[in-house]
Design an enzyme around this catalytic site. Structure first.
Site, PDB file in Angstrom:
ATOM      1  N   TYR A  31      35.191  10.831  44.079  1.00 29.10           N
ATOM      2  CA  TYR A  31      35.377  10.992  42.579  1.00 29.10           C
ATOM      3  C   TYR A  31      34.674   9.958  41.642  1.00 29.10           C
ATOM      4  O   TYR A  31      33.856  10.007  40.857  1.00 29.10           O
ATOM      5  CB  TYR A  31      36.955  11.290  42.026  1.00 29.10           C
ATOM      6  CG  TYR A  31      37.185  11.446  40.577  1.00 29.10           C
ATOM      7  CD1 TYR A  31      36.722  12.596  39.889  1.00 29.10           C
ATOM      8  CD2 TYR A  31      37.480  10.518  39.735  1.00 29.10           C
ATOM      9  CE1 TYR A  31      36.693  13.054  38.617  1.00 29.10           C
ATOM     10  CE2 TYR A  31      37.468  10.666  38.244  1.00 29.10           C
ATOM     11  CZ  TYR A  31      37.348  11.823  37.628  1.00 29.10           C
ATOM     12  OH  TYR A  31      37.215  12.062  36.233  1.00 29.10           O
TER      13      TYR A  31
HETATM   14  N1  LIG Z   1      41.632  14.701  32.478  1.00 26.51           N
HETATM   15  C1  LIG Z   1      41.265  13.557  32.390  1.00 26.51           C
HETATM   16  O1  LIG Z   1      42.024  12.533  32.527  1.00 26.51           O
HETATM   17  C2  LIG Z   1      39.896  12.999  32.526  1.00 26.51           C
HETATM   18  C3  LIG Z   1      39.757  11.629  32.587  1.00 26.51           C
HETATM   19  C4  LIG Z   1      38.316  11.230  32.607  1.00 26.51           C
HETATM   20  C5  LIG Z   1      37.193  12.018  32.899  1.00 26.51           C
HETATM   21  N2  LIG Z   1      37.680  13.411  32.853  1.00 26.51           N
HETATM   22  C6  LIG Z   1      36.749  14.279  33.058  1.00 26.51           C
HETATM   23  O2  LIG Z   1      36.505  15.292  31.967  1.00 26.51           O
HETATM   24  C7  LIG Z   1      35.780  16.206  32.540  1.00 26.51           C
HETATM   25  C8  LIG Z   1      36.406  17.472  32.011  1.00 26.51           C
HETATM   26  O3  LIG Z   1      37.597  17.531  32.749  1.00 26.51           O
HETATM   27  P1  LIG Z   1      38.962  18.167  32.190  1.00 26.51           P
HETATM   28  O4  LIG Z   1      39.976  17.154  32.292  1.00 26.51           O
HETATM   29  O5  LIG Z   1      38.755  18.714  30.689  1.00 26.51           O
HETATM   30  O6  LIG Z   1      39.502  19.215  33.287  1.00 26.51           O
HETATM   31  P2  LIG Z   1      39.734  20.757  33.378  1.00 26.51           P
HETATM   32  O7  LIG Z   1      39.812  21.241  34.717  1.00 26.51           O
HETATM   33  O8  LIG Z   1      40.389  21.106  32.244  1.00 26.51           O
HETATM   34  O9  LIG Z   1      38.199  21.359  32.987  1.00 26.51           O
HETATM   35  C9  LIG Z   1      37.016  21.356  33.750  1.00 26.51           C
HETATM   36  C10 LIG Z   1      36.152  22.669  33.488  1.00 26.51           C
HETATM   37  O10 LIG Z   1      35.031  22.523  34.362  1.00 26.51           O
HETATM   38  C11 LIG Z   1      35.098  23.617  35.084  1.00 26.51           C
HETATM   39  N3  LIG Z   1      34.154  23.620  36.288  1.00 26.51           N
HETATM   40  C12 LIG Z   1      34.469  22.826  37.435  1.00 26.51           C
HETATM   41  N4  LIG Z   1      33.656  23.254  38.432  1.00 26.51           N
HETATM   42  C13 LIG Z   1      32.471  23.778  37.935  1.00 26.51           C
HETATM   43  C14 LIG Z   1      31.293  24.276  38.297  1.00 26.51           C
HETATM   44  N5  LIG Z   1      30.903  23.961  39.604  1.00 26.51           N
HETATM   45  N6  LIG Z   1      30.443  24.718  37.370  1.00 26.51           N
HETATM   46  C15 LIG Z   1      30.988  24.865  36.148  1.00 26.51           C
HETATM   47  N7  LIG Z   1      32.120  24.649  35.668  1.00 26.51           N
HETATM   48  C16 LIG Z   1      32.896  24.256  36.554  1.00 26.51           C
HETATM   49  C17 LIG Z   1      36.271  24.359  35.340  1.00 26.51           C
HETATM   50  O11 LIG Z   1      36.522  25.784  35.705  1.00 26.51           O
HETATM   51  C18 LIG Z   1      37.158  23.887  34.114  1.00 26.51           C
HETATM   52  O12 LIG Z   1      37.032  24.985  33.135  1.00 26.51           O
HETATM   53  C19 LIG Z   1      35.608  16.078  33.990  1.00 26.51           C
HETATM   54  O13 LIG Z   1      34.134  15.533  34.522  1.00 26.51           O
HETATM   55  C20 LIG Z   1      36.664  15.237  34.477  1.00 26.51           C
HETATM   56  O14 LIG Z   1      36.149  14.245  35.588  1.00 26.51           O
HETATM   57  C21 LIG Z   1      38.890  13.896  32.813  1.00 26.51           C
END
Ligand SMILES: NC(=O)c1ccc[n+]([C@@H]2O[C@H](COP(=O)([O-])OP(=O)(O)OC[C@H]3O[C@@H](n4cnc5c(N)ncnc54)[C@H](O)[C@@H]3O)[C@@H](O)[C@H]2O)c1
Length: 241
Positions: free
Chosen positions: A145
């Site tokens: 990651y």
């Molecule tokens: N939640 C946190 O604490 C956090 C912190 C830093 C970064 N992020 C990043 O933010 C971004 C969004 O994550 P989130 O926290 O909203 O998670 P989430 O799981 O709520 O949303 C992620 C979305 O991406 C979709 N997805 C996954 N694989 C996919 C693919 N191959 N093609 C198309 N869609 C796909 C999922 O179905 C989901 O709807 C991610 O890149 C994550 O790494 C999240």
């Protein structure tokens, strides 16, 4: 017309069915934009200005078909993402290493490539990639990651240079601990939540709207002179030891 008025504009948002991507899509819709969402899950947004495509960001042929079908693209948010396998790197199978690299990093490359080719002729556009505090601040057992997110920061700068002559700005946002579908199971545990909140100077978890606000700025013409930058939206997490 003010800087937040996106009437007449069209944005592509990946990961639009949950968390940060969904909140970005909803903020854009509220600002008058049309939004094309791409997610492996079905649509979670019911709005006449929203069009959903159930597809993976890893499927270049499908992504290109989708982006080629959109008459005009003003901006892109790459928010689709997954967590990795929670093991030391030396225990990871090659497939476990490759999963977050493939979705998070190569997915960002694939969608950006398809969208950039559509933006270049119009000599303007905005791309916002979602990186993470884990691009620069680490804990054990997150090699795949973390590498995918560090890669997104480097890719953002490299894309920004390639696209600067075409009038397109590319930046990334690094969220801290944010309450979304990805983290819900952990943060619904009161002990984990408290421990995490204690590490955040702001004293609370981020909500998807906290991240979407920064993304909206980077998609607007208020940020036209910013490119190749990684902006932390983490309640101050990265500034402490
Ligand atoms: N939640 C946190 O604490 C956090 C912190 C830093 C970064 N992020 C990043 O933010 C971004 C969004 O994550 P989130 O926290 O909203 O998670 P989430 O799981 O709520 O949303 C992620 C979305 O991406 C979709 N997805 C996954 N694989 C996919 C693919 N191959 N093609 C198309 N869609 C796909 C999922 O179905 C989901 O709807 C991610 O890149 C994550 O790494 C999240």
């Amino acid at each position: 017309m003010n800087n937040w008025d996106n009437n007449g504009k069209t944005f592509v948002v990946t990961g639009s069915s949950s968390g940060i991507g969904k909140s970005c899509a909803e903020s854009l819709l509220k600002s008058g934009a049309k939004v094309i969402g791409i997610d492996v899950s079905g649509s979670a947004i019911d709005d006449p200005s929203y069009t959903h495509h159930t597809a993976s960001v890893t499927d270049e042929e499908e992504i290109t078909k989708i982006t080629d079908s959109i008459p005009q693209i003003d901006g892109l948010v790459n928010a689709a993402g997954i967590w990795g396998s929670g093991k030391p790197f030396y225990e990871l199978e090659a497939s476990e290493w490759e999963r977050p690299i493939s979705v998070n990093l190569t997915g960002t490359f694939t969608v950006s490539k398809a969208v950039s080719r559509r933006m270049i002729p119009s000599k303007k556009g905005k791309i916002v990639n979602i990186s993470c505090i884990r691009s620069s601040i680490f804990r054990n057992n997150m090699a795949g990651y973390a590498a995918s997110k560090g890669g997104i920061v480097s890719l953002t700068s490299a894309m920004a240079l390639d696209l600067a002559p075409h009038g397109i700005q590319v930046n990334s946002v690094a969220p801290g601990f944010t309450y979304t579908g990805m983290t819900k199971a952990s943060f619904d545990n009161p002990e984990v939540r408290k421990q995490s909140e204690n590490l955040i100077p702001a004293g609370r978890l981020g909500m998807p709207e906290d991240i979407a606000g920064v993304v909206m700025f980077l998609l607007s013409d208020l940020s036209d002179y910013m490119t190749g930058t990684n902006v932390y939206a983490d309640g101050g997490y990265h500034i402490q030891k």
